[in-house]
Scaffold this motif. Structure first.
Motif, PDB file in Angstrom:
ATOM      1  N   THR A  74      29.703 -24.249  -1.691  1.00  0.00           N
ATOM      2  CA  THR A  74      28.589 -25.191  -1.861  1.00  0.00           C
ATOM      3  C   THR A  74      27.224 -25.051  -1.634  1.00  0.00           C
ATOM      4  OG1 THR A  74      30.363 -26.864  -0.808  1.00  0.00           O
ATOM      5  CG2 THR A  74      28.118 -27.506  -0.505  1.00  0.00           C
ATOM      6  N   LEU A  75      27.270 -23.787  -0.714  1.00  0.00           N
ATOM      7  CA  LEU A  75      25.959 -23.268  -0.548  1.00  0.00           C
ATOM      8  C   LEU A  75      25.438 -22.560  -1.608  1.00  0.00           C
ATOM      9  CD1 LEU A  75      23.507 -22.034   1.421  1.00  0.00           C
ATOM     10  CD2 LEU A  75      25.119 -20.217   2.011  1.00  0.00           C
ATOM     11  N   MET A  76      26.187 -21.826  -2.532  1.00  0.00           N
ATOM     12  CA  MET A  76      25.585 -21.145  -3.490  1.00  0.00           C
ATOM     13  C   MET A  76      25.263 -22.047  -4.707  1.00  0.00           C
ATOM     14  SD  MET A  76      25.941 -17.883  -2.855  1.00  0.00           S
ATOM     15  CE  MET A  76      26.316 -16.554  -4.280  1.00  0.00           C
ATOM     16  N   LYS A  77      26.301 -23.054  -4.928  1.00  0.00           N
ATOM     17  CA  LYS A  77      25.599 -24.360  -5.843  1.00  0.00           C
ATOM     18  C   LYS A  77      24.447 -24.868  -5.507  1.00  0.00           C
ATOM     19  CE  LYS A  77      26.680 -27.210  -9.298  1.00  0.00           C
ATOM     20  NZ  LYS A  77      25.441 -28.215  -9.097  1.00  0.00           N
ATOM     21  N   SER A  78      24.289 -25.248  -4.279  1.00  0.00           N
ATOM     22  CA  SER A  78      22.935 -25.758  -3.789  1.00  0.00           C
ATOM     23  C   SER A  78      21.813 -24.850  -4.009  1.00  0.00           C
ATOM     24  CB  SER A  78      22.895 -26.238  -2.246  1.00  0.00           C
ATOM     25  OG  SER A  78      22.913 -25.008  -1.499  1.00  0.00           O
ATOM     26  N   LEU A  79      21.824 -23.428  -3.797  1.00  0.00           N
ATOM     27  CA  LEU A  79      20.610 -22.518  -3.833  1.00  0.00           C
ATOM     28  C   LEU A  79      20.431 -22.572  -5.583  1.00  0.00           C
ATOM     29  CD1 LEU A  79      21.733 -19.508  -1.802  1.00  0.00           C
ATOM     30  CD2 LEU A  79      19.811 -21.148  -1.538  1.00  0.00           C
ATOM     31  N   GLN A  80      21.472 -22.591  -6.511  1.00  0.00           N
ATOM     32  CA  GLN A  80      21.197 -22.522  -7.936  1.00  0.00           C
ATOM     33  C   GLN A  80      20.526 -23.914  -8.264  1.00  0.00           C
ATOM     34  OE1 GLN A  80      24.629 -21.235 -10.381  1.00  0.00           O
ATOM     35  NE2 GLN A  80      25.617 -21.342  -8.258  1.00  0.00           N
ATOM     36  N   ASP A  81      20.800 -25.038  -7.624  1.00  0.00           N
ATOM     37  CA  ASP A  81      20.349 -26.391  -8.219  1.00  0.00           C
ATOM     38  C   ASP A  81      18.735 -26.688  -7.324  1.00  0.00           C
ATOM     39  OD1 ASP A  81      22.672 -27.357  -9.083  1.00  0.00           O
ATOM     40  OD2 ASP A  81      23.408 -28.358  -7.195  1.00  0.00           O
ATOM     41  N   GLU A  82      18.555 -25.795  -6.210  1.00  0.00           N
ATOM     42  CA  GLU A  82      17.399 -25.995  -5.603  1.00  0.00           C
ATOM     43  C   GLU A  82      16.191 -24.899  -6.608  1.00  0.00           C
ATOM     44  OE1 GLU A  82      18.685 -26.086  -1.082  1.00  0.00           O
ATOM     45  OE2 GLU A  82      18.085 -24.410  -1.899  1.00  0.00           O
ATOM     46  N   TYR A  83      16.992 -23.748  -7.106  1.00  0.00           N
ATOM     47  CA  TYR A  83      15.974 -22.915  -8.041  1.00  0.00           C
ATOM     48  C   TYR A  83      15.503 -23.720  -9.136  1.00  0.00           C
ATOM     49  CZ  TYR A  83      15.352 -18.923 -11.200  1.00  0.00           C
ATOM     50  OH  TYR A  83      14.586 -18.253 -12.115  1.00  0.00           O
ATOM     51  N   GLU A  84      16.558 -24.558  -9.762  1.00  0.00           N
ATOM     52  CA  GLU A  84      16.421 -25.380 -11.186  1.00  0.00           C
ATOM     53  C   GLU A  84      15.350 -26.330 -10.967  1.00  0.00           C
ATOM     54  OE1 GLU A  84      19.389 -25.874 -13.925  1.00  0.00           O
ATOM     55  OE2 GLU A  84      20.635 -24.118 -13.195  1.00  0.00           O
ATOM     56  N   GLN A  85      15.520 -26.727  -9.799  1.00  0.00           N
ATOM     57  CA  GLN A  85      14.528 -28.178  -9.427  1.00  0.00           C
ATOM     58  C   GLN A  85      13.160 -27.721  -9.076  1.00  0.00           C
ATOM     59  OE1 GLN A  85      16.810 -29.932  -6.170  1.00  0.00           O
ATOM     60  NE2 GLN A  85      18.610 -30.571  -7.549  1.00  0.00           N
ATOM     61  N   SER A  86      12.953 -26.274  -8.561  1.00  0.00           N
ATOM     62  CA  SER A  86      11.528 -25.840  -8.284  1.00  0.00           C
ATOM     63  C   SER A  86      10.997 -25.287  -9.589  1.00  0.00           C
ATOM     64  CB  SER A  86      11.833 -24.610  -7.297  1.00  0.00           C
ATOM     65  OG  SER A  86      12.472 -23.599  -7.994  1.00  0.00           O
ATOM     66  N   ARG A  87      11.401 -25.414 -10.720  1.00  0.00           N
ATOM     67  CA  ARG A  87      10.965 -24.968 -11.877  1.00  0.00           C
ATOM     68  C   ARG A  87       9.457 -25.730 -11.828  1.00  0.00           C
ATOM     69  NH1 ARG A  87      13.336 -26.264 -17.767  1.00  0.00           N
ATOM     70  NH2 ARG A  87      12.742 -28.186 -16.913  1.00  0.00           N
ATOM     71  N   PRO A  88       8.339 -24.793 -12.148  1.00  0.00           N
ATOM     72  CA  PRO A  88       7.056 -25.348 -12.266  1.00  0.00           C
ATOM     73  C   PRO A  88       6.993 -26.428 -13.458  1.00  0.00           C
ATOM     74  CG  PRO A  88       7.004 -23.167 -11.817  1.00  0.00           C
ATOM     75  CD  PRO A  88       8.294 -23.151 -12.261  1.00  0.00           C
ATOM     76  N   ALA A  89       5.904 -27.328 -13.325  1.00  0.00           N
ATOM     77  CA  ALA A  89       5.869 -28.462 -14.386  1.00  0.00           C
ATOM     78  C   ALA A  89       5.813 -27.720 -15.543  1.00  0.00           C
ATOM     79  CB  ALA A  89       5.286 -29.535 -13.772  1.00  0.00           C
ATOM     80  N   ALA A  90       4.868 -26.794 -15.638  1.00  0.00           N
ATOM     81  CA  ALA A  90       4.329 -26.306 -16.850  1.00  0.00           C
ATOM     82  C   ALA A  90       5.337 -25.857 -17.737  1.00  0.00           C
ATOM     83  CB  ALA A  90       3.316 -24.986 -16.383  1.00  0.00           C
ATOM     84  N   ASP A  91       6.336 -25.337 -17.077  1.00  0.00           N
ATOM     85  CA  ASP A  91       7.628 -24.826 -17.794  1.00  0.00           C
ATOM     86  C   ASP A  91       8.178 -25.643 -18.619  1.00  0.00           C
ATOM     87  OD1 ASP A  91       7.219 -22.583 -16.442  1.00  0.00           O
ATOM     88  OD2 ASP A  91       9.166 -22.535 -15.360  1.00  0.00           O
ATOM     89  N   ALA A  92       8.042 -27.098 -18.563  1.00  0.00           N
ATOM     90  CA  ALA A  92       8.585 -28.167 -19.165  1.00  0.00           C
ATOM     91  C   ALA A  92       8.002 -28.331 -20.349  1.00  0.00           C
ATOM     92  CB  ALA A  92       8.903 -29.301 -18.423  1.00  0.00           C
TER      93      ALA A  92
END
Length: 376
Positions: free
Chosen positions: A344-362
Motif C-alpha cells: 500500500t505504501l509503495m502504491k501511494s508513493l507511485q500515485d503521489e509521484y504521478e500526481q506531482s507531475r508539473p502542469a507543463a508536462d501535460a
C-alpha cells in the motif's frame, strides 16, 4: 510518466526506492523481502542483528555473523527481488559481517557511519555483490572514488547521499543540521557533479541515491529532477505491517508530533534524531542507567563515560519497551498517521509521484490535450 526503474550495476529494481537499513532489529528479512517483492530494494540492518542468538552476550561477533547469514537466507526464501545489507564502518565486527554477506551472495552492501575506504578488499572481482557507500558530502564521495581507484582499480557501484533530516545517527555537526548549505537539496547536485568525471573516464554509471527526509512521491520527483537516480527511505517503512519491530515501536511513530522529535547526543559521539519519550527525559535529567558492556559494538563508543548503552536502548525500543528504549526517527516521523502494508505504501508513493507531475508536462501533444490545443 510512472516512476522509473533503478539500475545499480547489473541489478535493476522496478522502482527507484531503497528501504533504509534500521537497527537494532527494525529492518530484518521480513521488511526487506516485502519491499523487494513490491519492486524496491529491501535492506537488512546489521547492528545487533544477533540479539535473538543464545550467545549474543557471550560471543557477540559469532552471534551476529550467524544471525546475518540466517536473515539473508530467510529474505531470499521470501523474494526473488533485490536484497541489500547495511554494515556500518564503525562496527567492531565490520569485517566479519562483510565477509559473511559476500559469502551469502548478498546483492548489495550499503556502508556508512565512516568512510568504507577498505570495503573492496573483502570482495573479490568474481563476486556479484555491489558496493554502495553512504556519504554526507561531495568531498567524501570524491575521496572514496580516488582511493578505490588507486587501491583496488574499481569505483563504487552507487552512492547514497544522506542529508541532515535522516533518522538515527547523523554525519553532521549539530550546528549544521538546520543550515541550508547542508540540505539534501544542496548535497545531491554537488555529489552528482563530483562523481560525473569518474563516470566519464571509466564509462561506468554511478547512480546517486538521495536519503534523509524523503517522505512523499513528490519528494521523489524533486530529487530525481535534481539528478538523483533513486531515493532511500527509512522512517516511512517503520509504520508498515511487515516492519520487524514490535507494534509499540511502530505506534510511537503514529503518536509522534513535531515537538516530539529531538536531537540527542549519542554515546558513540554523534548527534542523532529520535522521538522524545520517558527514557530520553530520564537521561536528560541526569539519570545514568547502570550497565556493563559485553559488546563493544561501536568503535567510537565511550561506554565507561556513557549514561546508557546505545545498543540495549535501541533493542529495548525494538522490543516495545518504550520506557527503557531509544526510538530513532527521521524529521518527518510526525507526519505518519497509520500503519499500512508495504504494498500500500509503495502504491501511494507511485500515485503521489504521478500526481506531482508539473502542469507543463501535460502540454506534450497526445497527453489528454483539449482538441483546440492541437488544431492549426
Amino acid at each position: 510518466m510512472p516512476l522509473p526503474s533503478l539500475s545499480i550495476g547489473s541489478l535493476t529494481a522496478r522502482l527507484p526506492i531503497i528501504q533504509g537499513g534500521m537497527g537494532v532489529g527494525v529492518s530484518l528479512s521480513g521488511l526487506a523481502s516485502a519491499v523487494a517483492n513490491a519492486g524496491g530494494i529491501g535492506v537488512i540492518a546489521t547492528p545487533g542483528i544477533g540479539w535473538q542468538e543464545p550467545d549474543f552476550h557471550s560471543d557477540y561477533v559469532a552471534a551476529n555473523t550467524r544471525a546475518l547469514r540466517k536473515q539473508i537466507r530467510a529474505a531470499k526464501e521470501k523474494t526473488k527481488g533485490i536484497i541489500g545489507v547495511n554494515i556500518m564502518v564503525v562496527l567492531t565486527n565490520f569485517a566479519q559481517l562483510v565477509r559473511a554477506a559476500v559469502e551469502e551472495r548478498i546483492d548489495i552492501i550499503f556502508s556508512g557511519a565512516g568512510l568504507p575506504l577498505n570495503l573492496p578488499e573483502y570482495v573479490d572481482k568474481t563476486s556479484s555483490t555491489r558496493l554502495v557507500p553512504i556519504v554526507s558530502s561531495a568531498r567524501a564521495a570524491k575521496i572514496l572514488c580516488r582511493k578505490w581507484l588507486s587501491r583496488y582499480n574499481r569505483l563504487p557501484d552507487a552512492f547514497v547521499v544522506e542529508g541532515p533530516k535522516a533518522g538515527g545517527h547523523l554525519g553532521f555537526k549539530p550546528e549544521c543540521l538546520d543550515d541550508e548549505a547542508f540540505s539534501l537539496e544542496q548535497l545531491v547536485p554537488e555529489v552528482v557533479k563530483v562523481v560525473a568525471p569518474f563516470e566519464e573516464e571509466s564509462g561506468q554509471r554511478i547512480p546517486i541515491i538521495a536519503a534523509g527526509g524523503v517522505y512523499t512521491g513528490a519528494d521523489i520527483r524533486k530529487f530525481l529532477d535534481l539528478g538523483a537516480s533513486g531515493v532511500q527511505m527509512g522512517t516511512r517503512f517503520v509504520a508498515t505491517d511487515e516492519c520487524d519491530a514490535d507494534d509499540a515501536f511502530k505506534q510511537a511513530f503514529v503518536n509522534a508530533d513535531e515537538k516530539s522529535l529531538t536531537i540527542v547526543k549519542s554515546p558513540v559521539g554523534m548527534p542523532g534524531r529520535a522521538i522524545r519519550n520517558e527514557f530520553l527525559d530520564a537521561v536528560e535529567n541526569g539519570a545514568k542507567i547502570p550497565f556493563s558492556c559485553p559488546f563493544h559494538c561501536i568503535q567510537t563508543c565511550e561506554h565507561k563515560n556513557s549514561p546508557y548503552c546505545i545498543a540495549l536502548a535501541l533493542l529495548n525500543a525494538r522490543k516495545g519497551s518504550m520506557k527503557h528504549g531509544l526510538v530513532f526517527a527521521g524529521a518527518n516521523a510526525h507526519r505518519i498517521k497509520s500503519i499500512v502494508p508495504v504494498e500500500t505504501l509503495m502504491k501511494s508513493l507511485q500515485d503521489e509521484y504521478e500526481q506531482s507531475r508539473p502542469a507543463a508536462d501535460a502540454t506534450t501533444v497526445g497527453e489528454d490535450l483539449p482538441i483546440e490545443a492541437v488544431l492549426p
